[in-house]
Design an enzyme around this catalytic site. Structure first.
Site, PDB file in Angstrom:
ATOM      1  CG  HIS A 123      -1.629   1.289   1.479  1.00 32.31           C
ATOM      2  ND1 HIS A 123      -1.275   2.181   2.473  1.00 32.31           N
ATOM      3  CD2 HIS A 123      -2.679   1.841   0.843  1.00 32.31           C
ATOM      4  CE1 HIS A 123      -2.101   3.216   2.448  1.00 32.31           C
ATOM      5  NE2 HIS A 123      -2.958   3.038   1.467  1.00 32.31           N
ATOM      6  CG  ASN A 124      -0.422   5.064  -0.017  1.00 34.41           C
ATOM      7  OD1 ASN A 124      -1.068   4.841  -1.032  1.00 34.41           O
ATOM      8  ND2 ASN A 124      -0.859   5.868   0.939  1.00 34.41           N
ATOM      9  CD  GLU A 153      -2.073   2.543  -3.453  1.00 33.88           C
ATOM     10  OE1 GLU A 153      -3.168   3.093  -3.633  1.00 33.88           O
ATOM     11  OE2 GLU A 153      -1.656   2.198  -2.319  1.00 33.88           O
ATOM     12  CG  ASP A 155      -1.694   7.140  -4.228  1.00 32.15           C
ATOM     13  OD1 ASP A 155      -2.144   6.090  -4.688  1.00 32.15           O
ATOM     14  OD2 ASP A 155      -1.782   7.457  -3.027  1.00 32.15           O
ATOM     15  CG  HIS A 174      -0.874  10.058   0.687  1.00 33.66           C
ATOM     16  ND1 HIS A 174      -1.018   9.848   2.039  1.00 33.66           N
ATOM     17  CD2 HIS A 174      -2.022   9.605   0.129  1.00 33.66           C
ATOM     18  CE1 HIS A 174      -2.196   9.296   2.284  1.00 33.66           C
ATOM     19  NE2 HIS A 174      -2.820   9.143   1.137  1.00 33.66           N
ATOM     20  CD  GLU A 209      -5.823   6.568  -4.580  1.00 33.06           C
ATOM     21  OE1 GLU A 209      -6.234   7.628  -4.074  1.00 33.06           O
ATOM     22  OE2 GLU A 209      -5.419   5.608  -3.907  1.00 33.06           O
ATOM     23  CE  LYS A 257      -6.816  -2.224  -7.926  1.00 34.07           C
ATOM     24  NZ  LYS A 257      -7.003  -0.771  -8.000  1.00 34.07           N
ATOM     25  NE  ARG A 358      -4.291  -1.987  -3.638  1.00 35.73           N
ATOM     26  CZ  ARG A 358      -4.370  -0.844  -2.961  1.00 35.73           C
ATOM     27  NH1 ARG A 358      -5.541  -0.242  -2.821  1.00 35.73           N
ATOM     28  NH2 ARG A 358      -3.297  -0.297  -2.418  1.00 35.73           N
ATOM     29  CG  ASP A 513      17.094  -7.850  25.406  1.00 38.55           C
ATOM     30  OD1 ASP A 513      17.093  -8.543  26.451  1.00 38.55           O
ATOM     31  OD2 ASP A 513      17.940  -6.964  25.172  1.00 38.55           O
TER      32      ASP A 513
END
Length: 573
Positions: A123-124, A153, A155, A174, A209, A257, A358, A513
């Site tokens: 994603h992104n 992806e 954008d 973004h 996108e 896509k 998706r 730890d």
């Protein structure tokens, strides 16, 4: 000084399996190939198909080992191994809890339509940190590809015009945030370089996108065609009528896509998909006014003809089921939960047998944290997108899921997700796990300096209950003070889990730890995530991975020794 050999798990295991003394009354110092096969591999480990010939090949390799603290004064019998070499086998990769037959690539399984696979998805992908202020980087695409991701992806927005020839320059970032911008062209070039070095990679899906105006979309289409060349899959109209192509059909190719509506330019809202990664609006601009919503454009014909997957709005499952197979949906994590709560997830599962879905994180995850992918996987969603820049527990679950099939990014969905019978029931499994010891566990992040670690192990099962609710049950061992080289737990009791959905459920073992300053959280060291369907019973080693899902450097030999028991669950009366 206390002889720690006395408490080593191998002593207990050796005596329990083969007996401390032989028939002649002498202490047992070695075991024969036939006894190893019958008492250990067949009976304890459940490896019913193991043969004597395979055991002898194994013994030959083990007897060639040079073990530092053992002086070989006598010639080795090729048909026997001693306790030291038995321990080397217990801790070695050949005895891994993750079934090696499931870990190897099986090309025969790569011939089904794409809708029948879980596909490793980001994603992104361009972001290096949070969703609002972090840097965007081309390098993140290569990092994701080398981590096994096969759906990336982008954008994409209108950028500037080239200063020389005035050509549009699409950019990726973004939108409506303070994240930095990178060129679409640079990303496509990086993917082409990856393909040059890995020409036989399984198909790479680029999830667009697309917020660009028509001239910028035309520039995108030109870039894709010129840079990717014959590596770009261009679907023919005739091929869109049948089932989706298989990974084998698309090997070495890039698949797009986006949107492929009829008429392209001027497409109406019904041709846009459900996806809007900006569920929560960005912060107001500095003048206090909210940002204007982005303009909507149609799709340039040049770009539409390069696109295979066409995102559409979801109205009802009957309409979706009757749509062409290249039509698909995208849902946020909150929509996934909502759809599962309505008890219509069986229709969604059937839809996912022939079509693609998706899923992606909620827009409220400003810190780029991840959501639990189990619910989406359990309904057959193929593209469960996670933030690869955030090495959290859910990304480690994803790493374990896609460790199967040689980490190629494609895992054939279990048959339980491919049947149309609404009443198919999966029998619950009783899984028991006991942590015995560890070996070569490094300091956090592989550091060479600092205090000795005090490790403990968290054992957890991630499962789906009643097909709609994800659950996590976990237990932790006691800590072993200041010993990362060979910590010994030798637990008497098993951690017992009821696994409801064994086809999807996953086991995680995480080492922390506890030797940290007062008030600080325990520090992650290493982990392993194993699908229950890939888990082997018996005494098994667990190969540990760092936060980047690698076993490099200090993590080369990091492992755990555990005991696993599995059987169908019988309710107590």
């Amino acid at each position: 000084k206390r002889d720690t050999w006395i408490v080593r798990p191998v002593n207990i295991i050796w005596n329990d399996l083969f007996g401390e003394f032989m028939n002649n009354g002498k202490q047992r110092t070695s075991v024969s190939d036939r006894t190893f096969l019958e008492k250990f591999l067949h009976k304890k480990q459940g490896q019913k198909n193991a043969t004597l010939e395979q055991v002898r090949d194994l013994f030959e390799r083990l007897n060639r080992l040079e073990i530092a603290h053992v002086a070989d004064s006598e010639p080795k019998d090729p048909f026997r191994i001693d306790k030291n070499r038995f321990e080397a086998y217990l801790l070695g990769r050949e005895n891994d809890a993750f079934d090696p037959t499931k870990e190897r690539l099986d090309k025969k399984l790569m011939t089904e339509p794409l809708s029948e696979y879980w596909i490793n998805t980001s994603h992104n992908t361009y972001l290096t940190g949070d969703q609002f202020t972090s840097q965007s980087s081309v390098e993140m695409y290569l990092n994701s590809l080398y981590r096994g991701c096969r759906c990336l992806e982008l954008d994409i927005w209108d950028g500037e015009l080239d200063s020389i020839n005035k050509r549009p320059i699409p950019i990726v970032y973004h939108g409506r945030t303070m994240t930095t911008k990178i060129r679409f062209l640079d990303i496509i070039k990086a993917i082409r370089v990856f393909l040059n070095f890995h020409p036989d990679t399984w198909p790479i899906i680029l999830s667009f996108e697309n917020h660009c105006s028509i001239p910028y979309q035309e520039s995108m289409a030109e870039t894709l065609s010129k840079v990717l060349g014959n590596r770009l899959y261009i679907p023919l109209e005739a091929s869109l009528a049948g089932p989706l192509p298989s990974p084998k059909d698309l090997r070495g190719m890039v698949v797009i896509k986006g949107r492929r509506p009829e008429g392209a330019v001027g497409a109406d809202d019904d041709d846009t998909d459900d996806e809007s990664d900006d569920e929560s609006r960005p912060p107001p601009q500095t003048d206090g006014k909210p940002p204007e919503p982005p303009r909507k454009y149609g799709v340039a014909p040049q770009l539409a003809k390069l696109t295979l997957f066409h995102g559409t709005k979801h109205k009802n499952w009957d309409l979706s089921q009757n749509s062409p197979t290249y039509h698909m949906h995208s849902f946020s994590e909150s929509k996934v939960k909502s759809l599962c709560r309505t008890n219509r997830n069986q229709k969604w599962t059937v839809y996912n047998q022939s079509h693609m879905t998706r899923t992606y994180p909620a827009g409220s995850r400003v810190d780029s944290s991840n959501y639990n992918p189990m619910q989406a996987w359990s309904t057959g969603c193929q593209l469960v997108a996670l933030n690869f820049q955030t090495n959290d527990a859910y990304l480690r679950l994803n790493d374990g899921r896609f460790r199967e099939n040689d980490g190629c990014g494609y895992v054939l969905k279990p048959s339980a997700l491919m049947v149309k019978d609404e009443f198919t029931q999966i029998a619950p499994v009783k899984l028991s796990v006991r942590v015995l010891s560890g070996a070569c566990i490094p300091k956090p992040k592989g550091e060479h300096k600092g205090e000795c670690i005090s490790p403990y192990v968290n054992v957890a099962i991630h499962d789906i209950i009643k097909e709609e609710k994800d659950s996590c049950t976990s237990y932790s061992t006691a800590q072993v003070n200041q010993n990362g080289l060979f910590p010994i737990w030798n637990q008497d009791r098993f951690f017992v889990f009821r696994v409801e959905n064994g086809t999807v459920a996953m086991l995680t073992l995480t080492v922390y730890d506890s030797n940290v300053p007062v008030g600080s959280n325990d520090v992650f060291i290493a982990s392993a995530s194993i699908p229950v369907s890939c888990l082997r019973q018996g005494y098994r080693s667990v190969q540990l991975f760092d936060s980047n899902n690698t076993r490099n450097g200090a993590f080369d030999f990091a492992s755990l020794l555990i005991e696993v028991k599995m059987r169908k669950f019988v309710a107590e009366i």
